[in-house]
Scaffold this active site. Sequence first.
Site, PDB file in Angstrom:
ATOM      1  N   HIS A  84      94.007 -34.446 -35.349  1.00  0.00           N
ATOM      2  CA  HIS A  84      93.528 -35.208 -36.491  1.00  0.00           C
ATOM      3  C   HIS A  84      92.011 -35.408 -36.398  1.00  0.00           C
ATOM      4  O   HIS A  84      91.390 -35.115 -35.381  1.00  0.00           O
ATOM      5  CB  HIS A  84      94.248 -36.546 -36.568  1.00  0.00           C
ATOM      6  CG  HIS A  84      95.718 -36.418 -36.872  1.00  0.00           C
ATOM      7  ND1 HIS A  84      96.534 -37.504 -37.095  1.00  0.00           N
ATOM      8  CD2 HIS A  84      96.517 -35.321 -36.990  1.00  0.00           C
ATOM      9  CE1 HIS A  84      97.774 -37.093 -37.332  1.00  0.00           C
ATOM     10  NE2 HIS A  84      97.782 -35.776 -37.269  1.00  0.00           N
ATOM     11  N   GLU A  86      89.972 -37.997 -36.207  1.00  0.00           N
ATOM     12  CA  GLU A  86      89.407 -38.877 -35.195  1.00  0.00           C
ATOM     13  C   GLU A  86      89.384 -38.204 -33.825  1.00  0.00           C
ATOM     14  O   GLU A  86      88.405 -38.305 -33.080  1.00  0.00           O
ATOM     15  CB  GLU A  86      90.214 -40.182 -35.127  1.00  0.00           C
ATOM     16  CG  GLU A  86      90.194 -40.994 -36.410  1.00  0.00           C
ATOM     17  CD  GLU A  86      91.352 -40.669 -37.339  1.00  0.00           C
ATOM     18  OE1 GLU A  86      91.768 -41.568 -38.087  1.00  0.00           O
ATOM     19  OE2 GLU A  86      91.831 -39.506 -37.328  1.00  0.00           O
ATOM     20  N   CYS A 114      96.339 -43.199 -38.178  1.00  0.00           N
ATOM     21  CA  CYS A 114      97.780 -43.258 -37.944  1.00  0.00           C
ATOM     22  C   CYS A 114      98.077 -44.068 -36.684  1.00  0.00           C
ATOM     23  O   CYS A 114      97.281 -44.113 -35.745  1.00  0.00           O
ATOM     24  CB  CYS A 114      98.370 -41.858 -37.845  1.00  0.00           C
ATOM     25  SG  CYS A 114      97.748 -40.872 -36.462  1.00  0.00           S
ATOM     26  N   THR A 235     101.661 -16.439 -70.358  1.00  0.00           N
ATOM     27  CA  THR A 235     100.357 -16.349 -69.707  1.00  0.00           C
ATOM     28  C   THR A 235     100.363 -15.275 -68.632  1.00  0.00           C
ATOM     29  O   THR A 235      99.414 -14.498 -68.495  1.00  0.00           O
ATOM     30  CB  THR A 235      99.981 -17.712 -69.092  1.00  0.00           C
ATOM     31  OG1 THR A 235      99.859 -18.686 -70.138  1.00  0.00           O
ATOM     32  CG2 THR A 235      98.675 -17.630 -68.331  1.00  0.00           C
ATOM     33  N   GLU A 306      98.482 -24.429 -64.810  1.00  0.00           N
ATOM     34  CA  GLU A 306      97.314 -23.861 -65.476  1.00  0.00           C
ATOM     35  C   GLU A 306      97.651 -23.243 -66.836  1.00  0.00           C
ATOM     36  O   GLU A 306      96.873 -22.459 -67.372  1.00  0.00           O
ATOM     37  CB  GLU A 306      96.652 -22.808 -64.581  1.00  0.00           C
ATOM     38  CG  GLU A 306      95.834 -23.406 -63.448  1.00  0.00           C
ATOM     39  CD  GLU A 306      94.713 -22.502 -62.985  1.00  0.00           C
ATOM     40  OE1 GLU A 306      94.008 -21.920 -63.832  1.00  0.00           O
ATOM     41  OE2 GLU A 306      94.539 -22.374 -61.763  1.00  0.00           O
ATOM     42  N   LEU A 312     101.969 -26.459 -71.023  1.00  0.00           N
ATOM     43  CA  LEU A 312     101.273 -27.738 -70.867  1.00  0.00           C
ATOM     44  C   LEU A 312     101.833 -28.788 -71.822  1.00  0.00           C
ATOM     45  O   LEU A 312     102.086 -29.930 -71.424  1.00  0.00           O
ATOM     46  CB  LEU A 312      99.771 -27.540 -71.108  1.00  0.00           C
ATOM     47  CG  LEU A 312      99.026 -26.763 -70.019  1.00  0.00           C
ATOM     48  CD1 LEU A 312      97.671 -26.293 -70.528  1.00  0.00           C
ATOM     49  CD2 LEU A 312      98.853 -27.608 -68.764  1.00  0.00           C
TER      50      LEU A 312
END
Length: 375
Positions: A84, A86, A114, A235, A306, A312
């Site tokens: 991670h 950190e 975490c 599309t 998209e 849509l």
Amino acid sequence: MNSKLKKGFGMGGIIARTLPSHLENESLIPASIHSQEEKWMALAILEAMNGIGWASPNPSVGCVVVKDQKMIARGFTQSYGGKHAERMAFEFLEQEGGLDHHSGLQVYVTLEPCSHFGKQPPCVDLLLHPAIQKVIIACEDPNPLVAGKGIQKLRNSGKEVQIGVLKNEAQAWHFPFLSFYQTRKPIWVAKWAENQDGLLADALGNSKWITNAGSRAYTHWLRQKYDAILVGAGTWIKDHPKLDVRDCAEPHRRNPVILVHDPKKRLSKDQMNPSVHLFHQKEMCDLIQAVESHDFGFELQSVFCEGGARSLNQLFEAGRVDLVHRFIGQKDFGAHGPSSPHRVSGFSPETSNAWECATLCEFGNDLLQEWVKCS
């Protein structure tokens, strides 16, 4: 119209960073950033952007370690199962002599550290070191395994904790992850480009190109942020879209899984790339259920639609759009009336309280609007 995010930020992070030309900029910190605390958190967001799509289904977190107003370490979440943010930052410090040689450190992280054992040990334990004076967290983690426990552990150990620096901007960056753990459902994201008349194509359905290279680069950046990308069969047949990540700034971490909605069964699976998933449900609500229950081999947190206009509009009618990326370009398609099928007629935020404007941004003559559904 006002936007929720500071100028220069979008749902994809710091917008200038997403463009290939970002290497020409001396500083990617937006001019809307004024305080030192915001500056360091903006750098943490920039660091998080280096891991876009890579850490999924974990969030791509950024971490910056500061001493005497100078950044001395940074890190971002590695590929799923890896270290991670950190830990990456602290391992850099270990190479430079270790934490024991420091004091008064301030750590900036885009998401609550975490506090549980998963594929990696808890990051919050790293921040308990005496060298850490203060931890600045942009936003809390709604994952029940964390959900304030990391913050409480820091405070119980006597650390100074500040929450909320660039909170809106960090929440926008982490939106798919945050929303998934708040609702336990994937977010559905709608993206399209229209001209100033609201048209997505001319009367014959031709649409290339409505927007410029900057808008397209940002779209490609977004593609790697989301897990899957959905288009209608019309599309797919007419435009033969690649739907991949290519024109945006690096890194190019992943391409989304491609979903094609083909209710009329015009496409044959035998003629398709094996990585493309065909769905034949006639109703959008059935398609949504099928996609969300499908086993893709990973935890699906987001679907990026998209188009085209028909898909849509059906998605809006089903009430499942959580986030909108709308680009407005300058291309003239001629007049073919408000009843044209090449419009997204199901979205009218200007006359509704259901949407909040997150981003207003110009790419040359193009305008980007990003809208988030109000909870």
